[in-house]
Structure formats: structure tokens, C-alpha cells
Design an enzyme around this catalytic site. Structure first.
Site, PDB file in Angstrom:
ATOM      1  N   THR A 136       5.089  11.221   7.555  1.00 44.87           N
ATOM      2  CA  THR A 136       5.351  11.165   8.997  1.00 44.87           C
ATOM      3  C   THR A 136       6.755  11.658   9.344  1.00 44.87           C
ATOM      4  OG1 THR A 136       5.751   9.554  10.774  1.00 44.87           O
ATOM      5  CG2 THR A 136       5.955   8.729   8.569  1.00 44.87           C
ATOM      6  N   ASP A 137       6.924  12.104  10.581  1.00 47.01           N
ATOM      7  CA  ASP A 137       8.262  12.501  11.047  1.00 47.01           C
ATOM      8  C   ASP A 137       9.171  11.284  11.241  1.00 47.01           C
ATOM      9  OD1 ASP A 137       7.006  11.445  13.301  1.00 47.01           O
ATOM     10  OD2 ASP A 137       7.501  13.125  14.631  1.00 47.01           O
ATOM     11  N   GLU A 138       8.562  10.071  11.233  1.00 46.62           N
ATOM     12  CA  GLU A 138       9.352   8.867  11.519  1.00 46.62           C
ATOM     13  C   GLU A 138      10.376   8.568  10.429  1.00 46.62           C
ATOM     14  OE1 GLU A 138       7.161   5.639  13.248  1.00 46.62           O
ATOM     15  OE2 GLU A 138       5.585   6.958  13.964  1.00 46.62           O
TER      16      GLU A 138
ATOM     17  N   TYR B 130       7.462   0.319   8.736  1.00 41.81           N
ATOM     18  CA  TYR B 130       6.499   1.401   8.463  1.00 41.81           C
ATOM     19  C   TYR B 130       7.218   2.650   7.965  1.00 41.81           C
ATOM     20  CZ  TYR B 130       3.610   5.502   9.474  1.00 41.81           C
ATOM     21  OH  TYR B 130       2.962   6.715   9.375  1.00 41.81           O
TER      22      TYR B 130
ATOM     23  N   LYS C 283       7.165   4.558   4.278  1.00 44.59           N
ATOM     24  CA  LYS C 283       6.749   5.963   4.101  1.00 44.59           C
ATOM     25  C   LYS C 283       7.891   6.779   3.483  1.00 44.59           C
ATOM     26  CE  LYS C 283       3.350   7.710   5.175  1.00 44.59           C
ATOM     27  NZ  LYS C 283       2.044   7.856   4.465  1.00 44.59           N
TER      28      LYS C 283
ATOM     29  N   THR D  66       0.832  -1.219   0.000  1.00 40.56           N
ATOM     30  CA  THR D  66       0.000   0.000   0.000  1.00 40.56           C
ATOM     31  C   THR D  66       0.864   1.266   0.000  1.00 40.56           C
ATOM     32  OG1 THR D  66      -1.964  -0.969   0.974  1.00 40.56           O
ATOM     33  CG2 THR D  66      -1.600   1.358   1.429  1.00 40.56           C
TER      34      THR D  66
HETATM   35  P1  NAD Z   1      -5.338   4.952   9.557  1.00 44.48           P
HETATM   36  O1  NAD Z   1      -4.668   3.625   9.646  1.00 44.48           O
HETATM   37  O2  NAD Z   1      -6.288   5.350  10.632  1.00 44.48           O
HETATM   38  O3  NAD Z   1      -6.149   5.057   8.180  1.00 44.48           O
HETATM   39  C1  NAD Z   1      -5.644   4.599   6.963  1.00 44.48           C
HETATM   40  C2  NAD Z   1      -6.788   4.529   5.965  1.00 44.48           C
HETATM   41  O4  NAD Z   1      -6.244   4.097   4.699  1.00 44.48           O
HETATM   42  C3  NAD Z   1      -7.869   3.510   6.343  1.00 44.48           C
HETATM   43  O5  NAD Z   1      -9.151   4.078   6.142  1.00 44.48           O
HETATM   44  C4  NAD Z   1      -7.631   2.345   5.383  1.00 44.48           C
HETATM   45  O6  NAD Z   1      -8.811   1.614   5.072  1.00 44.48           O
HETATM   46  C5  NAD Z   1      -7.073   3.082   4.166  1.00 44.48           C
HETATM   47  N1  NAD Z   1      -6.251   2.200   3.317  1.00 44.48           N
HETATM   48  C6  NAD Z   1      -5.265   1.357   3.713  1.00 44.48           C
HETATM   49  N2  NAD Z   1      -4.753   0.707   2.645  1.00 44.48           N
HETATM   50  C7  NAD Z   1      -5.416   1.181   1.555  1.00 44.48           C
HETATM   51  C8  NAD Z   1      -5.328   0.916   0.163  1.00 44.48           C
HETATM   52  N3  NAD Z   1      -4.450   0.016  -0.327  1.00 44.48           N
HETATM   53  N4  NAD Z   1      -6.153   1.575  -0.680  1.00 44.48           N
HETATM   54  C9  NAD Z   1      -7.046   2.480  -0.204  1.00 44.48           C
HETATM   55  N5  NAD Z   1      -7.191   2.761   1.100  1.00 44.48           N
HETATM   56  C10 NAD Z   1      -6.375   2.117   1.967  1.00 44.48           C
HETATM   57  O7  NAD Z   1      -4.168   5.996   9.405  1.00 44.48           O
HETATM   58  P2  NAD Z   1      -4.053   7.500   9.921  1.00 44.48           P
HETATM   59  O8  NAD Z   1      -3.504   7.503  11.296  1.00 44.48           O
HETATM   60  O9  NAD Z   1      -5.326   8.208   9.641  1.00 44.48           O
HETATM   61  O10 NAD Z   1      -2.899   8.039   8.967  1.00 44.48           O
HETATM   62  C11 NAD Z   1      -3.215   8.636   7.708  1.00 44.48           C
HETATM   63  C12 NAD Z   1      -1.928   9.061   7.029  1.00 44.48           C
HETATM   64  O11 NAD Z   1      -1.209   9.971   7.860  1.00 44.48           O
HETATM   65  C13 NAD Z   1      -0.956   7.892   6.758  1.00 44.48           C
HETATM   66  O12 NAD Z   1      -0.384   8.093   5.502  1.00 44.48           O
HETATM   67  C14 NAD Z   1       0.072   8.018   7.863  1.00 44.48           C
HETATM   68  O13 NAD Z   1       1.320   7.500   7.437  1.00 44.48           O
HETATM   69  C15 NAD Z   1       0.129   9.514   8.062  1.00 44.48           C
HETATM   70  N6  NAD Z   1       0.531   9.980   9.405  1.00 44.48           N
HETATM   71  C16 NAD Z   1      -0.106   9.511  10.507  1.00 44.48           C
HETATM   72  C17 NAD Z   1       0.246  10.007  11.773  1.00 44.48           C
HETATM   73  C18 NAD Z   1      -0.465   9.531  13.021  1.00 44.48           C
HETATM   74  O14 NAD Z   1      -0.092   9.943  14.118  1.00 44.48           O
HETATM   75  N7  NAD Z   1      -1.505   8.715  12.935  1.00 44.48           N
HETATM   76  C19 NAD Z   1       1.256  10.972  11.883  1.00 44.48           C
HETATM   77  C20 NAD Z   1       1.883  11.430  10.726  1.00 44.48           C
HETATM   78  C21 NAD Z   1       1.490  10.937   9.492  1.00 44.48           C
HETATM   79  P1  TYD Z   2       1.820   4.607  18.628  1.00 44.49           P
HETATM   80  O1  TYD Z   2       0.556   5.230  19.135  1.00 44.49           O
HETATM   81  O2  TYD Z   2       1.780   3.178  18.193  1.00 44.49           O
HETATM   82  O3  TYD Z   2       2.355   5.557  17.468  1.00 44.49           O
HETATM   83  P2  TYD Z   2       3.812   5.546  16.728  1.00 44.49           P
HETATM   84  O4  TYD Z   2       4.431   4.220  16.882  1.00 44.49           O
HETATM   85  O5  TYD Z   2       3.439   5.864  15.314  1.00 44.49           O
HETATM   86  O6  TYD Z   2       4.603   6.639  17.379  1.00 44.49           O
HETATM   87  O7  TYD Z   2       2.924   4.712  19.757  1.00 44.49           O
HETATM   88  C1  TYD Z   2       3.272   5.938  20.341  1.00 44.49           C
HETATM   89  C2  TYD Z   2       4.352   5.656  21.353  1.00 44.49           C
HETATM   90  O8  TYD Z   2       3.802   4.894  22.440  1.00 44.49           O
HETATM   91  C3  TYD Z   2       5.478   4.820  20.805  1.00 44.49           C
HETATM   92  O9  TYD Z   2       6.718   5.270  21.369  1.00 44.49           O
HETATM   93  C4  TYD Z   2       5.172   3.412  21.264  1.00 44.49           C
HETATM   94  C5  TYD Z   2       4.464   3.629  22.582  1.00 44.49           C
HETATM   95  N1  TYD Z   2       3.404   2.659  22.940  1.00 44.49           N
HETATM   96  C6  TYD Z   2       3.369   2.110  24.211  1.00 44.49           C
HETATM   97  O10 TYD Z   2       4.222   2.408  25.074  1.00 44.49           O
HETATM   98  N2  TYD Z   2       2.348   1.251  24.520  1.00 44.49           N
HETATM   99  C7  TYD Z   2       1.392   0.894  23.605  1.00 44.49           C
HETATM  100  O11 TYD Z   2       0.485   0.073  23.931  1.00 44.49           O
HETATM  101  C8  TYD Z   2       1.452   1.464  22.289  1.00 44.49           C
HETATM  102  C9  TYD Z   2       0.412   1.093  21.269  1.00 44.49           C
HETATM  103  C10 TYD Z   2       2.463   2.352  22.007  1.00 44.49           C
END
Ligand code: NAD
Ligand code: TYD
Length: 365
Positions: free
Chosen positions: A141-143, A166, A170, A104
Site C-alpha cells: 500500500t501507499d500508506e 495497519y 505492511k 497475518t
Molecule cells: P481484503 O480485506 O478484502 O481481503 C483480504 C483477504 O485475505 C481476505 O480474503 C481474508 O480472508 C484473507 N486473509 C486474511 N488473513 C489471512 C491469513 N492469515 N491467511 C490467509 N488468508 C488471509 O483486502 P483487500 O482490500 O483485497 O487487500 C488485498 C491486499 O492489497 C492487502 O495486502 C492490502 O494491504 C493491499 N492493498 C489494498 C488496498 C485497498 O485499497 N484495498 C490498496 C493498496 C494495497
Molecule cells: P478507507 O476506505 O477505510 O480506506 P483507507 O483507510 O485504507 O484509506 O478510508 C478512505 C478514507 O475515507 C480515509 O481517509 C478515511 C475516510 N473514511 C470516512 O471518512 N468515513 C468512513 O466511514 C470510512 C470507512 C472512511
């Protein structure tokens, strides 16, 4: 702008973005939401949008890896902008099963870029019915920058050093997006954002997991020593930043987005306990059996390759576009806790898996 194609709009940030665009964003056009509805996609996240914006909101179930489907969508809806959220997003899942992440996040982004390029190049032909201005915004993402020591922050110029499947997927997609700008001139922008929290967050991530476990008196798992640092941003602030970048950001540019809110994981979990204590005092919560919320904190085995510290320098977007986070962590956390308490139906459907049954009834498997 008349039409925006949002990918992954049924997920956490994508659904908040669609709500933001129609609401505070003041968008008057149409949103087409393309989502595969993986375990993370939940159409209940958009139930209010479907009702409120009938005629201006269209959902398409499908995979961003599907060239034929993508071609059809671009031909039919002729989007002026793409906001690309669709991704596999959970680091822990990427450790146990990286394949979907490569498919994806890398191949899917490639398919979307390639389709967008064909559409955009054709649309630049004079007298074409297609729009000449176009924007492809990639949400990242910042990751991708790796892990920081005790000091310093990620800038847009920080070299990439992804360390989980992951973040590597990205990073790869970011490179493809940039390559499409340099090679073909596709008008792209990229945002690299820190950890989001807020409503509609799937409870596999730290904040919603801790809120829902605490309410049920279950353990709050903290990985390793809990001293890893993340920079937290309320999801609506992230959506506002993306909307600014799509509308005013310079093509070919990357913008770092952060919350100015570095927190140790253990302090995030303690903050959640305090927010819950204010909303539902432990003494009134029978599930706690006389315990306090903080008594549920449980240190567990660390995540493999766990990055130690992330921090974002967002001075570029602040200077160029005037964006900065508006919500402070304590206030954002209180709003988030209130949202989960006010939406027991959503929580129940996610926890029991009922949201999947609804999707397969309406959209097939
Ligand atoms: P999420 O996992 O909640 O949502 C992802 C969505 O993408 C879901 O609705 C899923 O059904 C859809 N999806 C997955 N594979 C697909 C495919 N092959 N085709 C079409 N749709 C598909 O993710 P999120 O937390 O909302 O993150 C959204 C974006 O932001 C991602 O690109 C993630 O890398 C980025 N991001 C997330 C965070 C965070 O803290 N969550 C921070 C920085 C960047
Ligand atoms: P997470 O919410 O999974 O986001 P990301 O890995 O994208 O940063 O995790 C945030 C931070 O919390 C990360 O350092 C991992 C930690 N973490 C826990 O300590 N316990 C948990 O159950 C989860 C899901 C994450």
C-alpha cells in the site's frame, strides 16, 4: 507459467485479480487460492470463477502463518509465481485491534517468504522437477510512506513513515520481502498502490459503505473535516498493474501504482451521491423519505492519527512497463454503483452475515 499461488484471493482485490488473470490477463494455467476466510474473505466473490474454470482453479482454506500447510501447498502445486494479497486490510480495525495485523501481515508474510525461499532454492537444483524461474509478488500500500503535505507525491524512493498499526505492519512486511531479495536473491517484486474501489468491496471501506448506506437512507459518515485526500484507482486497473509486474517487472524492484485521481473524502462521498442520483433518483427511493442523497452526509469524530494526504507518482511503472490507469473516477464509480445494484444477493449475504454460514457449512469454522 503454469501455476500461480494467490494468497487472500477471496478478498476484494484478490478475487478481482483472479478474475482478471483468467479473463483479460489471458492466463492459460492454474490458480491456487489460499485464503483463511476471515470476515473479509467471501467465496461468493469467486462463484463464477469456480464454475467457469473448473480444473484450473483450486481453493485451499488455510492460514498463511501455517508453515506446514504452506510447505504442503508448494510441494503439491509447485507454483511459478506467488501473488501475495492476504492481509488484514482495514485501518480502523487496526486501531481497535492491532494483533491480527501483526500476525497475518508480518508473521504470515515471513512464513510465506521462508517457504517460498526453501522451495525456490531447491528448485534451482539442476534436473529438479521444480521450475527454475520464480516470482514472489507482494501487494502493498501507499500508506507505508506516511502522510503528505499540500504538495508532492510518493515515489518508490520516498522514505517509509508508517503511522497506523495497519501501515506499520505492511511496511514491516515490505522490508522482509526486500530483505529476502538482498540476502537470498529471492526474485521478488513489490507494488505499493493507492486506494482501490470497485466490485466485491467489503462495505466497511468508504466507497461501498457510502453506496449501501445511501441506498438505505442511512447516514454517510465523513471523518473529521472530510478534507483528507486519497488517490483513487479502479480495482481492475490495479489488477492489470500487478499482472504486468509479475510478468515483466524486474526482480528486486518496487513499483508505485496510482490512479492519478486525488480526491478529498467529502468530494468522493458527494460523487457517490451524484452517481446514485443518476442510477436511482432520490425521488424514486422510498428509504430517503423525500431527502436527497447528499442530505445523508454526516460529519463524525475523526479517525485517530488520520493521515492527511496520499498521492502516488506512478511514472516508473508507466515508463518501464507501459501501465497507466484506464478508468476515470466518474466512470469507475458509475460501474461500481451499477455492480452493487445488480448484485442484491451478494449485498444481502454480506450485510446479514449469511456468507459466513455458507462458508462454515462447506469448510468448517
Ligand atoms: P481484503 O480485506 O478484502 O481481503 C483480504 C483477504 O485475505 C481476505 O480474503 C481474508 O480472508 C484473507 N486473509 C486474511 N488473513 C489471512 C491469513 N492469515 N491467511 C490467509 N488468508 C488471509 O483486502 P483487500 O482490500 O483485497 O487487500 C488485498 C491486499 O492489497 C492487502 O495486502 C492490502 O494491504 C493491499 N492493498 C489494498 C488496498 C485497498 O485499497 N484495498 C490498496 C493498496 C494495497
Ligand atoms: P478507507 O476506505 O477505510 O480506506 P483507507 O483507510 O485504507 O484509506 O478510508 C478512505 C478514507 O475515507 C480515509 O481517509 C478515511 C475516510 N473514511 C470516512 O471518512 N468515513 C468512513 O466511514 C470510512 C470507512 C472512511
Amino acid at each position: 507459467m503454469k501455476t500461480i499461488l494467490v494468497t487472500g484471493g477471496a478478498g476484494f482485490i484478490g478475487s478481482n485479480f483472479i478474475r482478471y488473470v483468467f479473463g483479460k490477463g489471458g492466463f492459460r494455467g492454474r490458480v491456487v487460492n489460499l485464503d483463511k476466510l476471515t470476515y473479509a474473505g467471501n467465496l461468493e466473490n469467486l462463484a463464477d470463477i469456480e464454475r467457469k474454470y473448473k480444473g484450473r482453479y483450486t481453493f485451499v482454506k488455510g492460514d498463511i502463518c501455517d508453515f506446514k500447510l504452506l510447505n504442503g501447498i508448494f510441494k503439491k502445486y509447485k507454483p511459478e509465481a506467488v501473488a501475495h494479497f492476504a492481509a488484514e486490510s482495514h485501518v480502523d480495525r487496526s486501531i481497535f485491534g492491532p494483533k491480527d495485523f501483526v500476525e497475518t501481515n508480518i508473521q504470515g508474510t515471513f512464513a510465506l517468504l521462508e517457504t517460498a525461499r526453501n522451495f525456490w532454492q531447491n528448485s534451482s537444483i539442476p534436473d529438479s522437477r521444480f521450475p527454475t524461474s520464480f516470482r514472489f509478488h507482494h501487494v502493498s500500500t501507499d500508506e507505508v510512506y506516511g502522510s503528505l503535505g499540500k504538495t508532492g507525491k510518493f515515489k518508490e524512493t520516498t522514505p517509509y513513515d508508517p503511522r497506523s498499526p495497519y501501515s506499520a505492519s505492511k511496511a514491516s512486511s515490505d522490508h522482509l520481502v526486500r530483505a529476502y531479495h538482498h540476502t537470498y536473491g529471492l526474485p521478488v517484486t513489490i507494488s505499493n498502490c493507492s486506494n482501490n474501489y470497485g466490485p466485491y468491496h467489503f462495505p466497511e471501506k468508504l466507497v461501498p459503505l457510502a453506496i449501501l448506506n445511501a441506498l438505505e437512507g442511512k447516514p454517510l459518515p465523513v471523518y473529521g473535516d472530510g478534507l483528507q485526500v486519497r488517490d483513487w484507482l479502479y480495482v481492475e486497473d490495479h489488477c492489470a498493474a500487478i499482472w504486468e509486474i509479475i510478468n515483466k517487472g524486474r526482480a528486486g524492484e518496487t513499483y508505485n501504482v496510482g490512479g492519478n485521481c486525488e480526491m478529498k473524502n467529502i468530494d468522493v462521498v458527494k460523487g457517490i451521491c451524484s452517481a446514485l442520483e443518476r442510477a436511482v433518483p432520490a425521488r424514486h427511493n422510498k428509504a430517503l423519505n423525500g431527502k436527497n442523497y447528499a442530505d445523508l452526509i454526516t460529519y463524525v469524530k475523526d479517525r485517530a492519527g488520520h493521515d492527511r494526504r496520499y498521492a502516488i507518482d506512478f511514472s516508473k511503472i508507466k515508463k518501464e512497463l507501459g501501465w497507466q490507469p484506464a478508468v476515470r473516477f466518474a466512470g469507475g464509480l458509475a460501474k461500481t454503483v451499477d455492480w452493487y445494484l445488480a448484485n442484491p444477493g451478494w449485498v444481502k449475504n454480506v450485510k446479514t452475515g449469511a456468507y459466513r454460514k455458507w462458508i462454515s457449512r462447506n469448510y468448517g469454522k
